[in-house]
Design an enzyme around this catalytic site. Structure first.
Site, PDB file in Angstrom:
ATOM      1  N   TYR A  59       0.788  -1.235   0.000  1.00  0.00           N
ATOM      2  CA  TYR A  59       0.000   0.000   0.000  1.00  0.00           C
ATOM      3  C   TYR A  59       0.826   1.293   0.000  1.00  0.00           C
ATOM      4  O   TYR A  59       0.742   2.082  -0.933  1.00  0.00           O
ATOM      5  CB  TYR A  59      -0.951   0.013   1.211  1.00  0.00           C
ATOM      6  CG  TYR A  59      -1.961  -1.101   1.159  1.00  0.00           C
ATOM      7  CD1 TYR A  59      -2.953  -1.131   0.179  1.00  0.00           C
ATOM      8  CD2 TYR A  59      -1.913  -2.149   2.077  1.00  0.00           C
ATOM      9  CE1 TYR A  59      -3.867  -2.167   0.108  1.00  0.00           C
ATOM     10  CE2 TYR A  59      -2.827  -3.191   2.013  1.00  0.00           C
ATOM     11  CZ  TYR A  59      -3.800  -3.199   1.025  1.00  0.00           C
ATOM     12  OH  TYR A  59      -4.703  -4.223   0.950  1.00  0.00           O
ATOM     13  N   PRO A  72     -11.526  -0.698  -1.905  1.00  0.00           N
ATOM     14  CA  PRO A  72     -12.715  -1.478  -2.279  1.00  0.00           C
ATOM     15  C   PRO A  72     -13.995  -0.662  -2.053  1.00  0.00           C
ATOM     16  O   PRO A  72     -14.028   0.251  -1.223  1.00  0.00           O
ATOM     17  CB  PRO A  72     -12.680  -2.684  -1.321  1.00  0.00           C
ATOM     18  CG  PRO A  72     -11.304  -2.683  -0.738  1.00  0.00           C
ATOM     19  CD  PRO A  72     -10.864  -1.250  -0.720  1.00  0.00           C
ATOM     20  N   HIS A 302      -7.777   0.827   2.182  1.00  0.00           N
ATOM     21  CA  HIS A 302      -7.477  -0.560   2.545  1.00  0.00           C
ATOM     22  C   HIS A 302      -6.250  -0.748   3.445  1.00  0.00           C
ATOM     23  O   HIS A 302      -6.081  -1.806   4.049  1.00  0.00           O
ATOM     24  CB  HIS A 302      -7.276  -1.359   1.242  1.00  0.00           C
ATOM     25  CG  HIS A 302      -7.595  -2.803   1.352  1.00  0.00           C
ATOM     26  ND1 HIS A 302      -7.323  -3.563   2.471  1.00  0.00           N
ATOM     27  CD2 HIS A 302      -8.153  -3.673   0.470  1.00  0.00           C
ATOM     28  CE1 HIS A 302      -7.699  -4.810   2.269  1.00  0.00           C
ATOM     29  NE2 HIS A 302      -8.209  -4.908   1.070  1.00  0.00           N
ATOM     30  N   SER A 415      -5.627 -14.868   5.666  1.00  0.00           N
ATOM     31  CA  SER A 415      -5.488 -14.122   6.911  1.00  0.00           C
ATOM     32  C   SER A 415      -4.363 -14.683   7.786  1.00  0.00           C
ATOM     33  O   SER A 415      -4.252 -15.894   7.981  1.00  0.00           O
ATOM     34  CB  SER A 415      -6.808 -14.170   7.688  1.00  0.00           C
ATOM     35  OG  SER A 415      -6.622 -13.584   8.968  1.00  0.00           O
ATOM     36  N   SER A 525     -10.419 -12.620  -3.774  1.00  0.00           N
ATOM     37  CA  SER A 525     -10.595 -12.804  -2.328  1.00  0.00           C
ATOM     38  C   SER A 525     -12.041 -13.160  -2.042  1.00  0.00           C
ATOM     39  O   SER A 525     -12.956 -12.720  -2.740  1.00  0.00           O
ATOM     40  CB  SER A 525     -10.202 -11.540  -1.550  1.00  0.00           C
ATOM     41  OG  SER A 525     -11.002 -10.452  -1.954  1.00  0.00           O
ATOM     42  N   GLN A 526     -12.206 -13.985  -1.006  1.00  0.00           N
ATOM     43  CA  GLN A 526     -13.563 -14.275  -0.529  1.00  0.00           C
ATOM     44  C   GLN A 526     -13.952 -13.199   0.471  1.00  0.00           C
ATOM     45  O   GLN A 526     -13.232 -12.946   1.426  1.00  0.00           O
ATOM     46  CB  GLN A 526     -13.626 -15.643   0.157  1.00  0.00           C
ATOM     47  CG  GLN A 526     -15.001 -15.935   0.694  1.00  0.00           C
ATOM     48  CD  GLN A 526     -15.154 -17.280   1.376  1.00  0.00           C
ATOM     49  OE1 GLN A 526     -16.245 -17.646   1.774  1.00  0.00           O
ATOM     50  NE2 GLN A 526     -14.078 -18.032   1.530  1.00  0.00           N
TER      51      GLN A 526
END
Length: 594
Positions: A59, A72, A302, A415, A525-526
């Site tokens: 980032y 997002p 994010h 994660s 990504s879920q």
């Protein structure tokens, strides 16, 4: 390094792979082990040896604009507002819940979460939840920084939110040392004041557009802006505010686009500078968006936290707003909020106009689709003795292979909250077992209809076996990642340590293979939500790639698919069709098994 070569073998040609193997052998002779020893020393000294490097790489050092490329968007269930008071009602209930949440954080009472699978019961780091409210990303040349509320100050007794309406910014103190918290009714009255005031005010400078720029350009413009004391104070108030509440007018939907996709576009970037894009502050971690036409959502910066923390915060606020009664009118009106006054020089004004043109161009280049697959959902996937996440990841590999005939470097966030201050590592779904299965499925799509029944059944059985092997491999990679044994953070550590100690990168990290390995042409990504009608999406991370988030529901899956119109390689609608066909073929494969 062995795992690195295994993954590389799937995405580069044999000649390139042999070259890379030679570089890896050279790296492993002396430099690699030396860097590894230094990493172990760093691990012994630090709370989290990779976090700072990871945050910079993912980032803070990235110079691309935040909208589309990084922030997002999140869509909440659509509302029906009969009058503007109802918009203010919902805004007040949201803010009231965020105040409850912040007070719980300040008391340190957020319940500790524990892992529910793979070493069940392991405590999970909750740090991200404490970094959602009151945080702001500040642009600086070369590397941004995250500005957190100063500790040991008045933040526990004083809180403010900033409301943006028709591009006017209204700081609203919602908690003060001398009078405590505002009631929902008092907050509602303040929001109404802001809406009425903005409607009658002359047009505001579109300062919010500066936050949509390339980060170095915005950093330089910010330096100009803060030469004025008034502007500096405004920026400080925005930075330390609990959150931003964007109150949008109606409009901005594209006539040729479905309602879900339109709602997501408004959440991601504001639908263009002639609509809501200036009614934003993209640097702020939490931006709630409520439109008078019932579109409700969030845009979030994010770098401070992962999606799971943001989804939890948002769904809690939504659920409580659903059951709450309408805010009671306050017994006495507080002083009306005053819009921020900006002193804009001609240079900064020109920069704002440039930012507007650049953002509109980027918005036109975004090829985005919210797609709900209704053939089946997670219940069918579970009945196939496969985790829905593994199932969908393999479906994405199959769809890509079906469309292009090869696989590409794929990113799925894993994660790392089992570790103190852990963020994510990368589950690489493009592996040899996935490629072998996708190839077998794609050849089946082309097999003649007149094929003998026995041959067909044997091939069906073989495809099923290849799927099971691919699922085992995918599960193994996922487990390794969440338990801290992924390769990407480790490679990042070796790379950054080499940069710091040698002043340059060793050949293994300047190799074409390494560049392809970190060029994620499929970024996934879920993002599971408990609320119907809530979903999250984002842009592709490379010019000729796809972004694809997915939200598995009981009997459906919501996909948010993105790419760029300027790429001659990608096409969102074509990829959606291949994905639909892949999911349909997978169902047939399982239904035909003996």
């Amino acid at each position: 390094m062995d795992s690195y070569l295994e993954f590389a073998a799937v995405i580069v040609n044999q000649q390139q792979l042999e070259h890379t193997k030679g570089l890896v052998r050279g790296f492993m002779e002396e430099l690699g082990p030396r860097l590894q020893e230094s990493l172990l020393e760093r691990q012994a000294e630090m709370e989290n040896w990779v976090r700072d490097w990871w945050l910079d790489d993912m980032y803070l050092k990235v110079r691309l604009p935040l909208p589309i490329n990084s922030n997002p968007g999140m869509v909440f269930p659509r509302r029906h507002f009969a009058k503007m008071e109802e918009v203010a009602d919902l805004g007040a209930l949201f803010i009231d819940d965020l105040l409850d949440y912040k007070e719980m954080l300040d008391r340190g009472e957020l319940p500790l979460e524990r892992a529910t699978s793979r070493e069940k019961g392991q405590p999970l780091c909750m740090e991200q939840f404490y970094r959602l409210l009151g945080i702001c990303r500040i642009p600086e040349v070369g590397r941004d920084r995250l500005e957190l509320p100063p500790k040991g100050t008045d933040t526990e007794t004083e809180e403010l939110v900033v409301v943006i309406c028709r591009n006017h910014f209204y700081p609203i103190p919602v908690k003060a040392a001398d009078r405590g918290r505002l009631t929902p009714g008092e907050i509602q009255a303040q929001l109404l004041h802001a809406m009425v005031d903005a409607a009658g005010a002359p047009p505001a400078p579109r300062v919010g557009l500066l936050t949509s720029m390339n980060r170095d350009q915005w950093a330089k413009a910010r330096e100009q802006l803060i030469k004025d004391d008034n502007n500096r104070t405004n920026l400080e108030l925005i930075s330390r505010s609990l959150c931003i509440l964007c109150l949008d007018e109606a409009g901005g939907d594209r006539a040729d686009t479905d309602a879900d996709t339109n709602a997501m576009l408004r959440a991601m970037h504001g639908a263009g500078t002639s609509h809501h894009s200036a009614n934003r502050w993209f640097d702020k971690t939490v931006q709630l968006i409520i439109s008078s036409d019932g579109t409700v959502g969030m845009c979030y910066e994010h770098s401070a936290a992962e999606g799971v923390a943001v989804v939890r915060l948002a769904e809690r606020a939504l659920a409580r707003a659903e059951v709450a009664s309408r805010p009671a009118p306050p017994p006495a009106l507080l002083p009306a909020p005053q819009a921020m006054r900006w002193n804009i020089t001609p240079d900064v004004h020109r920069t704002i106009e440039y930012a507007a043109r650049e953002l509109d161009r980027a918005i036109l280049d975004l090829d985005f689709k919210v797609y709900t697959y209704r053939g089946y959902g997670r219940e069918f996937m579970k009945s196939c003795r496969t985790s829905p996440d593994v199932y969908i990841q393999l479906a994405l590999q199959y769809a890509y292979y079906k469309m292009y005939g090869y696989l590409v470097s794929t990113y799925e966030s894993a994660s790392l909250r089992r570790f103190r201050a852990g963020r994510v590592d990368n589950i690489r779904s493009a592996h040899e077992a996935a490629r072998a299965w996708a190839e077998a499925m794609s050849s089946a799509d082309k097999s003649p209809l007149t094929e003998p029944v026995d041959d067909h059944q044997k091939k069906e059985q073989k495809r099923l076996e290849k799927f099971e092997e691919a699922a085992r491999q995918q599960t193994s990679i996922m487990e390794a990642n969440i338990l801290g044994k992924g390769i990407d953070n480790h490679l990042l550590g070796l790379r950054e340590l080499a940069r710091e100690t040698l002043g340059e990168l060793p050949p293994v990290f300047t190799d074409v293979t390494y560049k392809q390995m970190i060029e994620y042409k499929l970024s996934t990504s879920q993002v599971a939500t408990t609320t119907d009608g809530t979903f999250m999406g984002y842009g592709a991370v490379v010019p000729d790639g796809y972004g694809c988030s997915y939200n598995p529901k009981k009997e459906s899956v919501i996909f948010c698919i993105s790419s760029f119109t300027s790429s001659s390689v990608t096409n969102t609608e074509a990829f959606r069709q291949f994905l639909e066909e892949a999911l349909d073929s997978m169902k047939l494969m399982f239904q035909n098994r003996k």
